[in-house]
Enzyme design. Sequence first.
Site, short mmCIF file in Angstrom:
data_model
loop_
_atom_site.label_atom_id
_atom_site.label_comp_id
_atom_site.label_asym_id
_atom_site.label_seq_id
_atom_site.Cartn_x
_atom_site.Cartn_y
_atom_site.Cartn_z
N SER A 67 0.82 -1.21 0.00
CA SER A 67 0.00 0.00 0.00
C SER A 67 0.85 1.26 0.00
O SER A 67 2.00 1.26 0.46
CB SER A 67 -0.91 0.02 1.23
OG SER A 67 -1.68 -1.14 1.27
N1 SAH Z 1 -0.62 -4.82 4.00
C1 SAH Z 1 -0.12 -5.28 2.75
C2 SAH Z 1 -1.19 -5.18 1.69
C3 SAH Z 1 -0.99 -6.19 0.65
S1 SAH Z 1 -2.28 -6.26 -0.55
C4 SAH Z 1 1.09 -4.46 2.31
O1 SAH Z 1 1.11 -3.24 2.53
O2 SAH Z 1 1.99 -5.02 1.71
C5 SAH Z 1 -3.50 -7.21 0.28
C6 SAH Z 1 -3.10 -8.60 0.67
O3 SAH Z 1 -4.29 -9.24 1.17
C7 SAH Z 1 -2.60 -9.48 -0.48
O4 SAH Z 1 -1.35 -10.00 -0.15
C8 SAH Z 1 -3.66 -10.57 -0.58
O5 SAH Z 1 -3.14 -11.83 -0.95
C9 SAH Z 1 -4.23 -10.60 0.82
N2 SAH Z 1 -5.57 -11.16 0.95
C10 SAH Z 1 -6.63 -11.02 0.12
N3 SAH Z 1 -7.68 -11.68 0.60
C11 SAH Z 1 -7.28 -12.27 1.77
C12 SAH Z 1 -7.93 -13.09 2.74
N4 SAH Z 1 -9.21 -13.46 2.63
N5 SAH Z 1 -7.21 -13.51 3.80
C13 SAH Z 1 -5.91 -13.15 3.96
N6 SAH Z 1 -5.25 -12.38 3.08
C14 SAH Z 1 -5.93 -11.93 2.00
#
Ligand code: SAH
Length: 219
Positions: A67
């Site tokens: 993000s």
């Molecule tokens: N906080 C992270 C955001 C990554 S994007 C950062 O700043 O790097 C969002 C993440 O949520 C992705 O890695 C995706 O695989 C994960 N995600 C999506 N649905 C999910 C779920 N149901 N349970 C756990 N993770 C999930």
Amino acid sequence: MTDDSETILTLRRERMVLEQLEQRGVNDPQVLGAMRKVPRHFFVPVEFVEDAYKDGPLAIGEGQTISQPYVVGSMTAHLHLTPDSKVLEIGTGSGYQTAILAEIVKVVYSIERIGTLLAQANQIFQKLKYENIKTRLGDGSLGWPEEAPFDAIVVTAAAKSIPEKLVEQLHLGGVMIVPIERGIHGQQELIKISKTKEGIETKSLYPVRFVQLKSDTVN
Ligand code: SAH
């Protein structure tokens, strides 16, 4: 990496905190301190190290993104954390947001559904010696019932509606920040949910763009 390039990255990080956070109204000292400290360039793919402190999200593989720094800072500030808060993050991804939380509270729980991303994030946590991060591979929309209730929950992927299981795992007085899809054109809003004796209070914060919260696990 040479000492010089480390110094340049540190200066860029200072500037990120000043221009992207403080000047845009994020002023919680513990959040600013954490964002000054955590080396964001460790959490981006090597080809993006030069872009690590820019004002935007970056691809981290598997169709997912780290993000934008402002969004990480602002979401963290809205959680009103204290050192004793028990916090759950859904969507470990790169692990950057997890590390920011780990700088502020005693222990962070984080769930990711994609095995390769979680393995990479765990490696970085080890390298940077974060011993207060507990992770789990699975569907985060189900929460982490064995560790509930949580004082704060941050969801870093967009849900279609308020995830009820997560609301259940929130402590009375606790706060959840979650992006929710709105309308048919992929618009999303960041929502702040507070659990009170009278029930759930919701407040819309600002429009955002996150990847979708999905329900199947990828090993
Ligand atoms: N906080 C992270 C955001 C990554 S994007 C950062 O700043 O790097 C969002 C993440 O949520 C992705 O890695 C995706 O695989 C994960 N995600 C999506 N649905 C999910 C779920 N149901 N349970 C756990 N993770 C999930």
